[in-house]
Design an enzyme around this catalytic site. Structure first.
Site, PDB file in Angstrom:
ATOM      1  N   LEU A  44     -25.437 121.760  87.228  1.00  0.00           N
ATOM      2  CA  LEU A  44     -25.277 120.703  88.221  1.00  0.00           C
ATOM      3  C   LEU A  44     -24.507 119.555  87.584  1.00  0.00           C
ATOM      4  O   LEU A  44     -24.773 119.191  86.433  1.00  0.00           O
ATOM      5  CB  LEU A  44     -26.645 120.182  88.685  1.00  0.00           C
ATOM      6  N   ASP A  45     -23.563 118.984  88.333  1.00  0.00           N
ATOM      7  CA  ASP A  45     -22.829 117.823  87.832  1.00  0.00           C
ATOM      8  C   ASP A  45     -23.780 116.660  87.585  1.00  0.00           C
ATOM      9  O   ASP A  45     -24.832 116.565  88.238  1.00  0.00           O
ATOM     10  CB  ASP A  45     -21.771 117.379  88.855  1.00  0.00           C
ATOM     11  N   PRO A  46     -23.426 115.722  86.682  1.00  0.00           N
ATOM     12  CA  PRO A  46     -24.281 114.548  86.439  1.00  0.00           C
ATOM     13  C   PRO A  46     -24.559 113.739  87.711  1.00  0.00           C
ATOM     14  O   PRO A  46     -25.645 113.178  87.867  1.00  0.00           O
ATOM     15  CB  PRO A  46     -23.468 113.729  85.433  1.00  0.00           C
ATOM     16  N   ALA A  48     -24.954 114.925  90.633  1.00  0.00           N
ATOM     17  CA  ALA A  48     -25.754 115.726  91.564  1.00  0.00           C
ATOM     18  C   ALA A  48     -27.222 115.694  91.157  1.00  0.00           C
ATOM     19  O   ALA A  48     -27.558 115.528  89.988  1.00  0.00           O
ATOM     20  CB  ALA A  48     -25.248 117.165  91.585  1.00  0.00           C
TER      21      ALA A  48
END
Length: 301
Positions: A44-46, A48
């Protein structure tokens, strides 16, 4: 050198907070549980939040099954601006005064459902000639990434809070980029768009009802209450048919030998992967071909 830590085996479903990378979240869970080995089931992106399944010990052998499973995301798109990263982290690179209404948004959605072609974001972890795409982009050498097929199972318009924003929910397969969906929505509607909020609400069978915040996980670990947060290794394999074997058959499989089963074994396909159990415990993953079952990946539980 032997890896330090305890032999902890199973899955922990974490509700990843905003601003933390998946790797940082993994490191914290490993420290809290003191597990000797750990891995996560999908980055997961930071920016998100949401479901981040983390495998401990022998569960790391099932990570590929979780990463390949379906996922659900809830995300908010900001209309009128395109960014270099397709989310709120990058600078704005194009603007538009156009704003789509609800009818236009809903009319667009069917075109993004099913097997579609998607060009990944330039700022992604995909490798190009051995280099990460985001590293090349940051160095001013943004790669021209080719479109690739992805699967969108369902797409819903959840809310239109104001003319500048729309909230969506998507059920998708492996490899789909929500940021790219937002970018392509904006292009299809002639107004540009990027993601400003993103939350993953499901990975395979792991949903928000099974997730723990890092704070609540820390409290449980301090109480040594692993039973409260640790899911069995085999929960990642719920979609694989299960074969119950005898103790001697399990021993043969554990020694790398094949076993024979009845051709008409009830509830089992004639070929394919199986979850093998014995005495109520997972033995491993095996492959069936006709009446032969051979071990593929065994668990040391």
């Amino acid at each position: 050198m032997k890896r330090k830590g305890r032999p902890v085996h199973g899955w922990v479903i974490v509700d990843k907070p905003l601003g933390l990378t998946s790797t940082q979240c993994l490191a914290k869970v490993r420290r809290l549980t003191q597990a000797a080995k750990a891995g996560h089931g999908g980055t997961l992106d930071p920016l998100a939040t949401g479901i981040l399944p983390i495998a401990l010990g022998e569960a790391t052998k099932t990570v590929a099954y979780v990463m390949g499973s379906g996922k659900t995301y809830r995300f908010t798109v900001r209309w009128g601006e395109a960014t270099s990263t397709d989310d709120a982290e990058g600078p704005v690179i194009a603007r538009s005064d156009e704003r789509p209404d609800r009818a236009a948004i809903e009319a667009m959605l069917p075109g993004f459902v099913g097997e579609i072609m998607q060009r990944p974001p330039v700022y992604s972890a995909l490798k190009v000639a051995g280099e990460r795409a985001y590293d090349l982009a940051r160095a001013g050498q943004a790669p021209d990434l080719a479109s690739r097929p992805i699967r969108i199972d369902a797409l819903r318009l959840a809310d239109v809070p104001d003319p500048d924003h729309a909230v969506f929910e998507v059920d998708c397969g492996k490899g789909a980029y929500v940021r790219a969906l937002a970018r392509d929505f904006g292009q299809a509607l002639g107004c540009f768009g990027h993601v400003v909020a993103l939350r993953r609400t499901r990975v395979g069978r792991y949903g928000e009802d099974r997730a723990f915040s890092l704070d609540s996980l820390e409290e449980l670990c301090q109480k040594d209450a692993a039973h409260a947060y640790l899911l069995p290794v085999e929960t990642a394999l719920d979609d694989i048919p299960a074969l119950v074997v005898t103790g001697p058959q399990a021993d043969r499989l554990r020694h790398g030998q094949s076993i024979r089963i009845a051709l008409a074994a009830p509830g089992l396909p004639p070929e394919g992967e199986l979850l093998v159990t014995a005495d109520g415990k997972a033995v491993g993953i095996a492959e069936r071909l006709s009446d032969e079952v051979r071990p593929l990946r065994l668990f040391n539980l």
